[in-house]
Design a protein around this motif. Structure first.
Motif, short mmCIF file in Angstrom:
data_model
loop_
_atom_site.label_atom_id
_atom_site.label_comp_id
_atom_site.label_asym_id
_atom_site.label_seq_id
_atom_site.Cartn_x
_atom_site.Cartn_y
_atom_site.Cartn_z
N CYS A 223 -0.56 -7.84 5.01
CA CYS A 223 -0.24 -9.12 4.38
C CYS A 223 0.15 -8.89 2.93
N ARG A 224 1.24 -9.54 2.53
CA ARG A 224 1.82 -9.33 1.20
C ARG A 224 1.91 -10.66 0.48
N PHE A 225 1.40 -10.70 -0.76
CA PHE A 225 1.35 -11.92 -1.56
C PHE A 225 1.91 -11.68 -2.96
N PRO A 226 3.20 -11.97 -3.17
CA PRO A 226 3.74 -11.93 -4.53
C PRO A 226 3.04 -13.00 -5.38
N PRO A 227 3.21 -12.98 -6.69
CA PRO A 227 2.64 -14.02 -7.54
C PRO A 227 3.08 -15.42 -7.07
N ASN A 228 2.14 -16.36 -7.13
CA ASN A 228 2.34 -17.76 -6.72
C ASN A 228 2.60 -17.95 -5.23
N ILE A 229 2.27 -16.96 -4.45
CA ILE A 229 2.34 -17.06 -2.98
C ILE A 229 0.92 -16.95 -2.46
N GLY A 230 0.62 -17.74 -1.46
CA GLY A 230 -0.73 -17.73 -0.91
C GLY A 230 -0.74 -17.63 0.60
N HIS A 231 -1.86 -18.04 1.16
CA HIS A 231 -2.08 -18.03 2.60
C HIS A 231 -2.77 -19.34 2.92
N GLU A 232 -2.06 -20.22 3.63
CA GLU A 232 -2.61 -21.54 3.95
C GLU A 232 -3.92 -21.40 4.71
N LEU A 233 -4.69 -22.47 4.74
CA LEU A 233 -5.99 -22.47 5.39
C LEU A 233 -5.89 -21.89 6.79
N HIS A 234 -6.73 -20.88 7.08
CA HIS A 234 -6.69 -20.17 8.36
C HIS A 234 -8.06 -19.57 8.64
N TYR A 235 -8.24 -19.12 9.90
CA TYR A 235 -9.48 -18.46 10.26
C TYR A 235 -9.22 -16.98 10.49
N HIS A 236 -10.29 -16.20 10.39
CA HIS A 236 -10.27 -14.78 10.73
C HIS A 236 -11.35 -14.51 11.76
N ASN A 237 -11.01 -13.76 12.79
CA ASN A 237 -12.03 -13.20 13.67
C ASN A 237 -12.79 -12.14 12.86
N PRO A 238 -13.92 -11.64 13.39
CA PRO A 238 -14.59 -10.54 12.67
C PRO A 238 -13.57 -9.46 12.31
N HIS A 239 -13.68 -8.94 11.09
CA HIS A 239 -12.64 -8.04 10.61
C HIS A 239 -13.13 -7.14 9.49
N VAL A 240 -12.30 -6.13 9.22
CA VAL A 240 -12.45 -5.24 8.07
C VAL A 240 -11.13 -5.31 7.32
N GLY A 241 -11.19 -5.35 6.00
CA GLY A 241 -9.98 -5.41 5.21
C GLY A 241 -9.96 -4.37 4.11
N TYR A 242 -8.77 -4.04 3.67
CA TYR A 242 -8.59 -3.08 2.59
C TYR A 242 -7.45 -3.56 1.69
N THR A 243 -7.67 -3.53 0.39
CA THR A 243 -6.67 -3.95 -0.58
C THR A 243 -5.85 -2.75 -1.02
N ILE A 244 -4.59 -2.72 -0.62
CA ILE A 244 -3.68 -1.65 -1.03
C ILE A 244 -3.28 -1.86 -2.49
N SER A 245 -2.90 -3.11 -2.82
CA SER A 245 -2.54 -3.48 -4.20
C SER A 245 -3.23 -4.80 -4.51
N GLY A 246 -3.96 -4.86 -5.58
CA GLY A 246 -4.73 -6.04 -5.91
C GLY A 246 -4.02 -6.99 -6.86
N SER A 247 -4.66 -8.13 -7.10
CA SER A 247 -4.19 -9.14 -8.03
C SER A 247 -5.32 -10.15 -8.25
N LYS A 248 -5.04 -11.24 -8.91
CA LYS A 248 -6.02 -12.30 -9.12
C LYS A 248 -5.74 -13.43 -8.14
N PHE A 249 -6.79 -13.93 -7.46
CA PHE A 249 -6.63 -14.95 -6.43
C PHE A 249 -7.51 -16.17 -6.70
N ARG A 250 -6.98 -17.33 -6.33
CA ARG A 250 -7.77 -18.55 -6.24
C ARG A 250 -8.13 -18.70 -4.76
#
Length: 123
Positions: free
Chosen positions: A52-79
């Motif tokens: 998943c890729r999020f340029p500045p001012n791009i987000g991810h609308e309300l959604h659910y996740h099944n049980p998961h593991v995640g890893y941040t390749i490139s970070g930023s600041k999120f609301r």
């Protein structure tokens, strides 16, 4: 009229407690303003891996996740909006996270750099 900061978490709790995750899209189905933000890297009967890729001012609308593991390749600041409320967090590169239950949230990249995540969801 200003909406209380507690209304969104309350609505999320109500949605979650309906025990019907299909009321919300999964992370692949959810996008941002009708544009995809995630793509499938691998999918089989046991695991689905998303990038998943999020340029500045791009987000991810309300959604659910099944049980998961995640890893941040490139970070930023999120609301982040979820059942705990609304908060802003710095997500550093190289950060890993996991959840052993179904979760849901909405996020927006409020930073100045593009963030990239790998999400590995168990089936």
């Amino acid at each position: 009229m200003r909406i209380s900061r507690y209304i969104i978490p309350l609505l999320l709790i109500v949605l979650f407690n309906c025990n019907n995750k299909r009321q919300l899209p999964d992370p692949l189905e959810a996008g941002w303003k009708n544009k995809n933000v995630c793509k499938v890297l691998e999918e089989n009967k046991e695991l689905r891996v998303l990038k998943c890729r999020f340029p500045p001012n791009i987000g991810h609308e309300l959604h659910y996740h099944n049980p998961h593991v995640g890893y941040t390749i490139s970070g930023s600041k999120f609301r982040i909006k979820d059942t705990t409320g609304i908060r802003e967090v710095n997500v550093p590169s190289g950060y890993s996270f996991s959840n052993d239950k179904i979760t849901f949230h909405e996020v927006l990249n409020v930073g100045d750099s593009t963030a990239v995540f790998l999400i590995m969801e168990y089936r």
